[in-house]
Design a protein around this motif. Structure first.
Motif, PDB file in Angstrom:
ATOM      1  N   MET A   1      -6.263   1.452  22.420  1.00 31.63           N
ATOM      2  CA  MET A   1      -4.857   2.020  21.786  1.00 31.63           C
ATOM      3  C   MET A   1      -5.561   3.136  20.860  1.00 31.63           C
ATOM      4  SD  MET A   1      -3.026  -1.143  20.163  1.00 31.63           S
ATOM      5  CE  MET A   1      -2.259  -2.470  21.199  1.00 31.63           C
ATOM      6  N   THR A   2      -4.876   4.207  20.926  1.00 34.72           N
ATOM      7  CA  THR A   2      -5.096   5.396  19.780  1.00 34.72           C
ATOM      8  C   THR A   2      -5.106   4.797  18.572  1.00 34.72           C
ATOM      9  OG1 THR A   2      -3.737   6.968  21.277  1.00 34.72           O
ATOM     10  CG2 THR A   2      -4.146   7.481  19.045  1.00 34.72           C
ATOM     11  N   THR A   3      -6.126   5.008  17.716  1.00 38.47           N
ATOM     12  CA  THR A   3      -6.277   4.254  16.620  1.00 38.47           C
ATOM     13  C   THR A   3      -6.581   5.148  15.321  1.00 38.47           C
ATOM     14  OG1 THR A   3      -7.161   2.489  17.799  1.00 38.47           O
ATOM     15  CG2 THR A   3      -7.601   2.512  15.688  1.00 38.47           C
ATOM     16  N   VAL A   4      -5.929   4.840  14.183  1.00 40.96           N
ATOM     17  CA  VAL A   4      -6.109   5.734  12.972  1.00 40.96           C
ATOM     18  C   VAL A   4      -6.414   4.673  11.917  1.00 40.96           C
ATOM     19  CG1 VAL A   4      -4.640   7.162  11.398  1.00 40.96           C
ATOM     20  CG2 VAL A   4      -4.185   7.475  13.970  1.00 40.96           C
ATOM     21  N   GLN A   5      -7.163   4.970  11.368  1.00 42.09           N
ATOM     22  CA  GLN A   5      -7.801   4.276  10.014  1.00 42.09           C
ATOM     23  C   GLN A   5      -7.563   4.982   8.775  1.00 42.09           C
ATOM     24  OE1 GLN A   5     -12.373   3.659   9.787  1.00 42.09           O
ATOM     25  NE2 GLN A   5     -12.098   2.162   8.589  1.00 42.09           N
ATOM     26  N   VAL A   6      -6.860   4.018   7.924  1.00 45.30           N
ATOM     27  CA  VAL A   6      -6.582   4.245   6.697  1.00 45.30           C
ATOM     28  C   VAL A   6      -7.324   3.570   5.739  1.00 45.30           C
ATOM     29  CG1 VAL A   6      -4.522   4.691   5.064  1.00 45.30           C
ATOM     30  CG2 VAL A   6      -4.305   4.592   7.586  1.00 45.30           C
TER      31      VAL A   6
ATOM     32  N   ARG B   1       0.891  -1.187  -0.075  1.00 43.82           N
ATOM     33  CA  ARG B   1       0.175  -0.070   0.045  1.00 43.82           C
ATOM     34  C   ARG B   1       0.787   1.391  -0.128  1.00 43.82           C
ATOM     35  NH1 ARG B   1      -4.174   0.328  -1.688  1.00 43.82           N
ATOM     36  NH2 ARG B   1      -5.119   1.869  -0.178  1.00 43.82           N
ATOM     37  N   PRO B   2       0.592   2.236  -0.606  1.00 44.07           N
ATOM     38  CA  PRO B   2       1.502   3.447  -0.681  1.00 44.07           C
ATOM     39  C   PRO B   2       1.746   3.912   0.643  1.00 44.07           C
ATOM     40  CG  PRO B   2      -0.599   3.554  -2.288  1.00 44.07           C
ATOM     41  CD  PRO B   2      -0.788   2.362  -1.228  1.00 44.07           C
ATOM     42  N   GLY B   3       3.056   4.321   0.859  1.00 40.70           N
ATOM     43  CA  GLY B   3       3.645   4.993   1.942  1.00 40.70           C
ATOM     44  C   GLY B   3       3.986   4.174   2.938  1.00 40.70           C
ATOM     45  N   ILE B   4       3.928   2.895   2.693  1.00 40.69           N
ATOM     46  CA  ILE B   4       4.151   1.841   4.082  1.00 40.69           C
ATOM     47  C   ILE B   4       5.674   1.805   4.299  1.00 40.69           C
ATOM     48  CG2 ILE B   4       4.232  -0.244   2.464  1.00 40.69           C
ATOM     49  CD1 ILE B   4       3.351   0.227   6.289  1.00 40.69           C
ATOM     50  N   VAL B   5       6.718   1.716   3.052  1.00 38.81           N
ATOM     51  CA  VAL B   5       8.022   1.706   3.394  1.00 38.81           C
ATOM     52  C   VAL B   5       8.501   2.923   4.023  1.00 38.81           C
ATOM     53  CG1 VAL B   5      10.182   1.444   2.304  1.00 38.81           C
ATOM     54  CG2 VAL B   5       8.384   0.049   1.525  1.00 38.81           C
ATOM     55  N   GLU B   6       8.007   4.012   3.683  1.00 42.60           N
ATOM     56  CA  GLU B   6       8.355   5.375   3.870  1.00 42.60           C
ATOM     57  C   GLU B   6       8.298   5.503   5.638  1.00 42.60           C
ATOM     58  OE1 GLU B   6       7.648   6.144  -0.253  1.00 42.60           O
ATOM     59  OE2 GLU B   6       6.870   4.834   1.241  1.00 42.60           O
ATOM     60  N   LEU B   7       6.988   5.036   6.011  1.00 41.33           N
ATOM     61  CA  LEU B   7       6.475   4.955   7.461  1.00 41.33           C
ATOM     62  C   LEU B   7       7.422   4.107   8.224  1.00 41.33           C
ATOM     63  CD1 LEU B   7       4.608   5.891   9.700  1.00 41.33           C
ATOM     64  CD2 LEU B   7       3.127   4.310   8.768  1.00 41.33           C
ATOM     65  N   LEU B   8       7.440   2.917   7.619  1.00 41.30           N
ATOM     66  CA  LEU B   8       8.256   2.153   8.443  1.00 41.30           C
ATOM     67  C   LEU B   8       9.932   2.590   8.746  1.00 41.30           C
ATOM     68  CD1 LEU B   8       7.031  -1.387   6.992  1.00 41.30           C
ATOM     69  CD2 LEU B   8       6.826  -0.579   9.507  1.00 41.30           C
ATOM     70  N   GLU B   9      10.414   3.041   7.556  1.00 39.10           N
ATOM     71  CA  GLU B   9      11.873   3.606   7.755  1.00 39.10           C
ATOM     72  C   GLU B   9      12.037   4.579   8.660  1.00 39.10           C
ATOM     73  OE1 GLU B   9      14.574   2.597   6.102  1.00 39.10           O
ATOM     74  OE2 GLU B   9      13.951   1.318   4.642  1.00 39.10           O
TER      75      GLU B   9
ATOM     76  N   VAL C   1      -7.705   8.943   8.221  1.00 34.29           N
ATOM     77  CA  VAL C   1      -6.894   9.850   7.167  1.00 34.29           C
ATOM     78  C   VAL C   1      -6.821   9.051   5.681  1.00 34.29           C
ATOM     79  CG1 VAL C   1      -5.266  10.517   8.812  1.00 34.29           C
ATOM     80  CG2 VAL C   1      -4.873   8.244   7.700  1.00 34.29           C
ATOM     81  N   HIS C   2      -6.271   9.953   4.852  1.00 34.93           N
ATOM     82  CA  HIS C   2      -6.416   9.387   3.508  1.00 34.93           C
ATOM     83  C   HIS C   2      -5.475   8.302   2.981  1.00 34.93           C
ATOM     84  CE1 HIS C   2      -8.814  13.220   2.867  1.00 34.93           C
ATOM     85  NE2 HIS C   2      -9.379  12.298   1.995  1.00 34.93           N
ATOM     86  N   SER C   3      -4.343   8.527   3.692  1.00 39.64           N
ATOM     87  CA  SER C   3      -3.113   7.536   3.458  1.00 39.64           C
ATOM     88  C   SER C   3      -2.020   7.481   4.529  1.00 39.64           C
ATOM     89  CB  SER C   3      -2.212   8.175   2.276  1.00 39.64           C
ATOM     90  OG  SER C   3      -1.585   9.307   2.733  1.00 39.64           O
ATOM     91  N   LEU C   4      -1.156   6.489   4.301  1.00 42.48           N
ATOM     92  CA  LEU C   4      -0.089   6.230   5.490  1.00 42.48           C
ATOM     93  C   LEU C   4       1.017   7.426   5.251  1.00 42.48           C
ATOM     94  CD1 LEU C   4       0.486   2.444   4.839  1.00 42.48           C
ATOM     95  CD2 LEU C   4      -0.460   3.535   7.056  1.00 42.48           C
ATOM     96  N   HIS C   5       0.968   8.141   4.046  1.00 43.88           N
ATOM     97  CA  HIS C   5       1.854   9.345   3.826  1.00 43.88           C
ATOM     98  C   HIS C   5       1.148  10.395   5.007  1.00 43.88           C
ATOM     99  CE1 HIS C   5       3.996   7.946   0.511  1.00 43.88           C
ATOM    100  NE2 HIS C   5       2.788   7.726  -0.140  1.00 43.88           N
ATOM    101  N   GLU C   6       0.001  10.598   5.032  1.00 45.24           N
ATOM    102  CA  GLU C   6      -0.689  11.425   6.090  1.00 45.24           C
ATOM    103  C   GLU C   6      -0.037  11.125   7.626  1.00 45.24           C
ATOM    104  OE1 GLU C   6      -4.753  13.037   6.047  1.00 45.24           O
ATOM    105  OE2 GLU C   6      -4.732  12.244   3.817  1.00 45.24           O
ATOM    106  N   VAL C   7      -0.054   9.808   7.798  1.00 40.48           N
ATOM    107  CA  VAL C   7       0.149   9.173   9.103  1.00 40.48           C
ATOM    108  C   VAL C   7       1.676   9.504   9.432  1.00 40.48           C
ATOM    109  CG1 VAL C   7       0.488   7.184  10.596  1.00 40.48           C
ATOM    110  CG2 VAL C   7      -1.338   7.011   9.024  1.00 40.48           C
ATOM    111  N   ARG C   8       2.542   9.506   8.603  1.00 38.00           N
ATOM    112  CA  ARG C   8       3.946   9.880   8.587  1.00 38.00           C
ATOM    113  C   ARG C   8       4.175  11.209   8.850  1.00 38.00           C
ATOM    114  NH1 ARG C   8       8.341  11.678   5.783  1.00 38.00           N
ATOM    115  NH2 ARG C   8      10.200  10.652   6.304  1.00 38.00           N
TER     116      ARG C   8
END
Length: 232
Positions: free
Chosen positions: A186-191, A94-102, A209-216
């Motif tokens: 837990m504090t919960t965020v839905q994508v 899914r878009p943004g997952i690697v950037e968030l994990l890094e 949120v719209h994306s994992l990029h937003e979470v980051r």
């Protein structure tokens, strides 16, 4: 869908897998639709979407109620065989997952997976997709008495990280998973992925949120301020 700034820096981040990190929900539903056509079954899109975030047992029961157990078992066997080929090739991210994990690795934030998928399939999917090495722990439905929406898998993930659930940030795509994470405290965020949150889901009061990029982007201020927070 706007997300308020997180109230505090999480001590750990716990990730759902299917539909949140991997584009696997779309892949599996595609397999079910394909095989259903081959076998002459009528499976509505509404029914298929209701399976998102469900355990294998719930999936079988819901399909069985609609098709009968004999046809359901044949459908699932062929669909899972087809899906297995996709898993071995590596399910797309899914878009943004690697950037968030890094980012989380860079700031030494503990990371776990909390998935309704059973072992060893869960680890196989993560490994083939090149994501397993990012995680300190993996919690699956094989290890708990009750799958999502019960909190068991999320509570297990927090125990494996030795972090209080109240200090964990949980990331989910499905309403079923959101309910599980919230029940774990837990504090919960839905994508959201395939299922847009309806009024009942929005009423749960979590962040969407719209994306994992937003979470980051929302985590960046807290992680950059980590030394000051630790000194308090």
């Amino acid at each position: 869908m706007e997300m308020a700034v997180l109230g505090r820096r999480p001590h750990a981040v716990i990730f759902d897998m299917d539909g949140l990190m991997l584009d696997s929900e779309r892949a599996l539903l595609g397999c079910l639709e394909h095989v259903a056509r081959q076998q002459g079954c009528t499976v509505s899109r509404e029914l298929l979407l209701s399976l998102i975030g469900s355990s294998d047992a719930v999936t079988r029961q819901r399909l069985g109620d609609a098709l009968g157990m004999e046809r359901t078992d044949a459908l699932l066997a062929a669909s899972y065989a087809r899906y297995g080929g996709i898993v071995e090739a590596g399910v797309p991210h899914r878009p943004g997952i690697v950037e968030l994990l890094e980012l989380l690795v860079e700031h030494a934030v503990p990371r776990a997976v909390a998935t309704a998928t059973r072992q060893p399939l869960a680890s196989r999917k993560l490994e083939a997709a090149g994501l397993l090495h990012y995680f300190n722990a993996v919690a699956t439905s094989s290890e708990v008495a009750h799958s999502k929406p019960a909190p068991d898998i999320y509570l297990l993930a927090a125990r494996k990280l030795d972090v209080d659930p109240a200090h964990c940030l949980a990331l989910e795509d499905s309403p079923t998973g959101v309910r599980a994470a919230l029940a774990a405290g837990m504090t919960t965020v839905q994508v959201p992925d395939l299922l847009a949150p309806d009024e009942q889901v929005r009423a749960l009061g979590h962040r969407i949120v719209h994306s994992l990029h937003e979470v980051r982007q929302q985590l960046l201020p807290w992680l950059d301020a980590a030394p000051a927070l630790q000194a308090e």
